[in-house]
Design a protein around this motif. Structure first.
Motif, short mmCIF file in Angstrom:
data_model
loop_
_atom_site.label_atom_id
_atom_site.label_comp_id
_atom_site.label_asym_id
_atom_site.label_seq_id
_atom_site.Cartn_x
_atom_site.Cartn_y
_atom_site.Cartn_z
N CYS A 112 16.07 -39.10 -10.27
CA CYS A 112 14.74 -38.67 -9.82
C CYS A 112 14.44 -39.36 -8.50
CB CYS A 112 13.68 -39.03 -10.86
SG CYS A 112 13.98 -38.37 -12.51
N PRO A 113 14.97 -38.83 -7.40
CA PRO A 113 14.87 -39.53 -6.11
C PRO A 113 13.42 -39.79 -5.69
CG PRO A 113 16.47 -37.73 -5.98
CD PRO A 113 15.75 -37.59 -7.29
N LEU A 114 13.22 -40.95 -5.08
CA LEU A 114 11.91 -41.31 -4.51
C LEU A 114 11.83 -40.66 -3.13
CD1 LEU A 114 9.31 -42.97 -4.72
CD2 LEU A 114 10.56 -44.87 -3.71
N THR A 115 11.05 -39.59 -3.02
CA THR A 115 10.99 -38.81 -1.79
C THR A 115 9.59 -38.88 -1.19
OG1 THR A 115 10.33 -36.75 -2.90
CG2 THR A 115 12.70 -37.23 -2.76
N THR A 116 9.42 -38.18 -0.07
CA THR A 116 8.12 -38.17 0.60
C THR A 116 7.03 -37.54 -0.27
OG1 THR A 116 8.76 -36.10 1.69
CG2 THR A 116 9.08 -38.15 2.92
N SER A 117 7.42 -36.74 -1.26
CA SER A 117 6.40 -36.17 -2.16
C SER A 117 5.73 -37.27 -2.98
CB SER A 117 7.04 -35.15 -3.10
OG SER A 117 7.96 -35.77 -3.98
N HIS A 118 6.39 -38.41 -3.11
CA HIS A 118 5.82 -39.52 -3.87
C HIS A 118 4.93 -40.41 -3.02
CE1 HIS A 118 9.48 -38.55 -6.31
NE2 HIS A 118 8.60 -38.68 -7.27
N ILE A 119 4.93 -40.21 -1.71
CA ILE A 119 4.14 -41.10 -0.84
C ILE A 119 3.11 -40.33 -0.03
CG2 ILE A 119 6.00 -42.78 -0.69
CD1 ILE A 119 6.61 -41.76 2.10
N SER A 120 2.97 -39.05 -0.30
CA SER A 120 2.00 -38.22 0.43
C SER A 120 1.04 -37.60 -0.57
CB SER A 120 2.71 -37.12 1.22
OG SER A 120 3.63 -37.68 2.13
N ALA A 121 -0.23 -37.65 -0.25
CA ALA A 121 -1.24 -37.06 -1.12
C ALA A 121 -1.70 -35.74 -0.56
CB ALA A 121 -2.42 -38.00 -1.26
N PHE A 169 0.20 -47.96 -2.84
CA PHE A 169 0.99 -48.85 -2.00
C PHE A 169 1.26 -48.22 -0.65
CE2 PHE A 169 4.78 -50.67 -0.24
CZ PHE A 169 4.80 -51.99 -0.64
N MET A 170 1.76 -46.98 -0.66
CA MET A 170 2.19 -46.34 0.59
C MET A 170 1.02 -45.94 1.46
SD MET A 170 5.36 -46.73 0.77
CE MET A 170 5.33 -45.96 2.39
N HIS A 171 -0.08 -45.50 0.89
CA HIS A 171 -1.25 -45.17 1.70
C HIS A 171 -1.77 -46.42 2.42
CE1 HIS A 171 -2.36 -41.25 -0.64
NE2 HIS A 171 -1.25 -41.14 0.05
N ALA A 172 -1.78 -47.54 1.72
CA ALA A 172 -2.25 -48.78 2.35
C ALA A 172 -1.26 -49.23 3.43
CB ALA A 172 -2.42 -49.87 1.29
N TYR A 173 0.02 -49.10 3.16
CA TYR A 173 1.02 -49.50 4.17
C TYR A 173 0.88 -48.62 5.42
CZ TYR A 173 5.42 -50.81 6.36
OH TYR A 173 6.36 -51.28 7.26
N GLU A 174 0.81 -47.31 5.21
CA GLU A 174 0.78 -46.39 6.35
C GLU A 174 -0.55 -46.40 7.09
OE1 GLU A 174 3.56 -43.05 6.72
OE2 GLU A 174 3.09 -42.72 4.60
N ALA A 175 -1.59 -46.90 6.47
CA ALA A 175 -2.85 -47.07 7.20
C ALA A 175 -2.70 -48.11 8.30
CB ALA A 175 -3.96 -47.48 6.23
N VAL A 176 -1.72 -49.00 8.13
CA VAL A 176 -1.44 -50.03 9.13
C VAL A 176 -0.27 -49.63 10.02
CG1 VAL A 176 -0.80 -52.46 9.47
CG2 VAL A 176 -2.29 -51.81 7.56
N ARG A 177 0.82 -49.13 9.42
CA ARG A 177 2.00 -48.73 10.17
C ARG A 177 2.58 -47.45 9.56
NH1 ARG A 177 7.47 -48.44 10.75
NH2 ARG A 177 7.82 -48.96 8.57
N PRO A 178 2.28 -46.29 10.14
CA PRO A 178 2.83 -45.04 9.62
C PRO A 178 4.36 -45.02 9.70
CG PRO A 178 1.00 -44.61 11.11
CD PRO A 178 1.34 -46.06 11.25
N LEU A 179 4.99 -44.43 8.69
CA LEU A 179 6.44 -44.32 8.69
C LEU A 179 6.90 -43.36 9.77
CD1 LEU A 179 7.55 -44.13 4.94
CD2 LEU A 179 7.14 -46.13 6.37
N GLN A 180 8.06 -43.63 10.34
CA GLN A 180 8.69 -42.73 11.29
C GLN A 180 9.51 -41.67 10.55
OE1 GLN A 180 10.87 -44.97 14.24
NE2 GLN A 180 9.11 -46.27 14.74
N ALA A 181 9.89 -40.61 11.27
CA ALA A 181 10.58 -39.48 10.63
C ALA A 181 11.86 -39.92 9.93
CB ALA A 181 10.88 -38.41 11.68
#
Length: 326
Positions: free
Chosen positions: A317-326, A253-265
């Protein structure tokens, strides 16, 4: 979707003919959802969804319906509301505000794979960008102000442990909104309710899923795009039994989203908080709908315990950037 206001076949036929949508052939009430009265109708021209709005006023509706038209005009797969001869998108039926949209082809995928999640993530990002130049403004009516008003009403129905969690999480979310990072989150029109049953898929010529549309925009409003992402992740990318994060679907989900609009800091910083906010919002609304129901001819109330579990998972179990970065 549900049926609160009964509409006869003859009433619907006259209404549809007035919009020049053809001669009514079939009509059936929709049992899913809990906010509005909905009928699937078919004319000699096409298949449509007829909606009578039970909570939203005629003054609020132009935002939702014009947003759908705007997105459709920008190539986003969403239903396109029918207009009358004057170009109006809000109509009236049985004393209620009403609208008619084209019915999307395909069906919802209630057991999505990573491939389905990627399609939703990419389309959501395109939808966010397409909404940037939408000129109308309607706040997210189920955001923090509504939580603060509704929590005291539902608290008496909860056991002490759940009441304590609800109050503590509400206090936390009130604190989050005071942070500078929260104020800097990119914002615009969001769907705010993009669950599995609000997306349609068909199968393409290769046997692969094809996303045919997002629908049910009647919780849409201007809010942070990150909140919209969080709502999706909490439904599309979890184990429904436990509420635990599914890593493969989340990454897709997140890779496809960020391929269009990368998340800001600041979005990466606040992802854990917004994941909790998304769970809190739907726990509150399901408690509200369960304990303070309205009469309806067809009604399927959703279990609030599900989002109680999801919220506990997002805290433990917080949803963090480790869950959206490969």
């Amino acid at each position: 979707m549900a049926v609160y206001t009964e509409v006869s076949f003859e009433e619907a036929a006259h209404f549809l003919q007035g919009l020049q949508l053809g001669t009514l052939q079939t009509m059936a009430g929709c049992s899913g959802g809990i906010e509005n009265t909905n009928y699937f109708v078919t004319t000699d021209q096409a298949a449509y969804v007829l909606t009578l709005f039970e909570r939203l006023s005629a003054e609020q509706l132009p935002f939702y319906l014009r947003l759908m038209k705007h997105l459709a005009h920008h190539g986003i797969a969403v239903p396109d509301p029918a207009t009358n001869r004057d170009g109006d998108v809000v109509h009236a039926l049985k004393g209620k505000p009403a609208a008619v949209v084209n019915r999307l082809r395909g069906k919802s995928e209630l057991a999505p794979t990573a491939e389905h999640c990627a399609l939703v993530g990419g389309m959501l990002a395109r939808m966010h960008l397409a909404g940037r130049d939408f000129s109308m403004h309607q706040p997210n009516l189920r955001a923090l102000d509504w939580w603060n008003t509704t929590v005291p009403v539902v608290l008496p129905f909860l056991p002490p442990e759940q009441a304590a969690l609800l109050q503590s999480e509400l206090a936390y979310q009130n604190h989050v909104t005071t942070l500078s990072a929260y104020g800097a989150l990119p914002r615009g029109p969001i769907h705010a309710d993009l669950f599995r049953d609000n997306v349609m898929f068909a199968t393409d010529e290769n046997g692969s899923p094809a996303l045919t549309g997002f629908f049910d925009f009647y919780f849409a409003g201007v809010d942070s795009w990150l909140f919209d992402i969080a709502v999706c992740l909490n439904d599309w990318c979890i184990d429904l039994t436990t509420g635990a994060i599914d890593m493969d679907r989340t990454l897709a989900f997140m890779h496809a989203y960020e391929a269009v609009r990368p998340l800001q800091a600041q979005e990466r910083t606040l992802l854990p908080a917004m994941a909790r906010a998304g769970a809190l919002r739907f726990w509150i609304s399901r408690l509200w709908d369960l304990h303070l129901p309205r009469e309806a001819a067809v009604l399927q109330a959703h279990d609030p315990e599900h989002f109680h579990r999801v919220l506990r998972q997002r805290i433990l179990c917080p949803l963090t950037t480790s869950h959206i970065s490969a």
